[in-house]
Write an enzyme that holds these catalytic residues in place. Sequence first.
Site, PDB file in Angstrom:
ATOM      1  N   THR A   8      -4.346 -50.262   7.812  1.00  0.00           N
ATOM      2  CA  THR A   8      -3.225 -49.586   8.457  1.00  0.00           C
ATOM      3  C   THR A   8      -2.734 -50.429   9.622  1.00  0.00           C
ATOM      4  O   THR A   8      -3.473 -51.257  10.154  1.00  0.00           O
ATOM      5  CB  THR A   8      -3.629 -48.186   8.971  1.00  0.00           C
ATOM      6  OG1 THR A   8      -2.472 -47.512   9.487  1.00  0.00           O
ATOM      7  CG2 THR A   8      -4.690 -48.260  10.054  1.00  0.00           C
ATOM      8  N   ASN A   9      -1.485 -50.214  10.002  1.00  0.00           N
ATOM      9  CA  ASN A   9      -0.946 -50.787  11.233  1.00  0.00           C
ATOM     10  C   ASN A   9      -0.688 -49.683  12.256  1.00  0.00           C
ATOM     11  O   ASN A   9      -0.120 -49.930  13.304  1.00  0.00           O
ATOM     12  CB  ASN A   9       0.365 -51.539  10.942  1.00  0.00           C
ATOM     13  CG  ASN A   9       0.099 -52.890  10.304  1.00  0.00           C
ATOM     14  OD1 ASN A   9      -0.793 -53.614  10.719  1.00  0.00           O
ATOM     15  ND2 ASN A   9       0.863 -53.217   9.278  1.00  0.00           N
ATOM     16  N   ASP A  69      -4.738 -41.832   3.172  1.00  0.00           N
ATOM     17  CA  ASP A  69      -3.427 -41.205   3.143  1.00  0.00           C
ATOM     18  C   ASP A  69      -3.668 -39.738   3.444  1.00  0.00           C
ATOM     19  O   ASP A  69      -4.662 -39.155   3.004  1.00  0.00           O
ATOM     20  CB  ASP A  69      -2.718 -41.384   1.803  1.00  0.00           C
ATOM     21  CG  ASP A  69      -1.221 -41.091   1.902  1.00  0.00           C
ATOM     22  OD1 ASP A  69      -0.658 -41.209   3.012  1.00  0.00           O
ATOM     23  OD2 ASP A  69      -0.610 -40.736   0.875  1.00  0.00           O
ATOM     24  N   THR A  70      -2.788 -39.181   4.225  1.00  0.00           N
ATOM     25  CA  THR A  70      -2.940 -37.805   4.682  1.00  0.00           C
ATOM     26  C   THR A  70      -1.666 -37.038   4.406  1.00  0.00           C
ATOM     27  O   THR A  70      -0.573 -37.571   4.553  1.00  0.00           O
ATOM     28  CB  THR A  70      -3.252 -37.775   6.197  1.00  0.00           C
ATOM     29  OG1 THR A  70      -4.524 -38.364   6.408  1.00  0.00           O
ATOM     30  CG2 THR A  70      -3.258 -36.352   6.736  1.00  0.00           C
ATOM     31  N   TYR A 151       1.997 -34.240  12.927  1.00  0.00           N
ATOM     32  CA  TYR A 151       2.241 -32.797  13.028  1.00  0.00           C
ATOM     33  C   TYR A 151       1.271 -32.110  13.995  1.00  0.00           C
ATOM     34  O   TYR A 151       1.250 -30.880  14.072  1.00  0.00           O
ATOM     35  CB  TYR A 151       2.112 -32.155  11.637  1.00  0.00           C
ATOM     36  CG  TYR A 151       3.170 -32.588  10.660  1.00  0.00           C
ATOM     37  CD1 TYR A 151       4.381 -31.911  10.552  1.00  0.00           C
ATOM     38  CD2 TYR A 151       2.964 -33.676   9.823  1.00  0.00           C
ATOM     39  CE1 TYR A 151       5.357 -32.305   9.645  1.00  0.00           C
ATOM     40  CE2 TYR A 151       3.926 -34.085   8.912  1.00  0.00           C
ATOM     41  CZ  TYR A 151       5.122 -33.393   8.822  1.00  0.00           C
ATOM     42  OH  TYR A 151       6.079 -33.791   7.925  1.00  0.00           O
TER      43      TYR A 151
END
Length: 192
Positions: A8-9, A69-70, A151
């Site tokens: 990830t970045n 991934d979420t 969120y």
Amino acid sequence: MRELCFATNNRNKIAEVSQMLEGKYKLLSLEDIGCNEELAEDQDTLEGNSRQKANYVWANYNVNCFADDTGLEVDAICGEPGVYSARFAGPQRSDTDNINKLLHVLEGQENRRARFRTSITLYLDNQEYQFEGIVNGTIATEYKGNKGFGYDPIFIPEGHEKTFAEMSPEEKNAISHRGRAMQKLISFLQEQ
């Protein structure tokens, strides 16, 4: 200390996961391994996206790595935004726009049940493993708190009165979807 790349970045995710690893592993970012391209996320499931990203890093950089991934799955809108959570309000991936759109869609809705789900794919010595973390909760009617990202300002985990954005990183990590998936990953790594 064994090195492990988090594919990830996203600096917020790197900081969050680094804290969970507590110095047991040297966590590398994509930038650390010289990967400057944006990793594709064009699968239709969270598992597919995490696998796609981890596989890309393993195949192109030959580095032990994991990707996540979420998705936020909201009951009242049939599990949306789900795999499209980051792009719910458009390709700009704006947390504020995504939250505003969700609050608008849920306006007047009594059923505010939701869950965060994280899928992690680990590539370790050319073997693939998957881990999942889930936290159930509800969507608040307005922004609360200024910590976290995504969120977090509108998600209240089950059994709590505060949103993720009102919690300290330690409180959130102890109960969050990513925290639960990461604990499974960490337990697995400790057995290796």
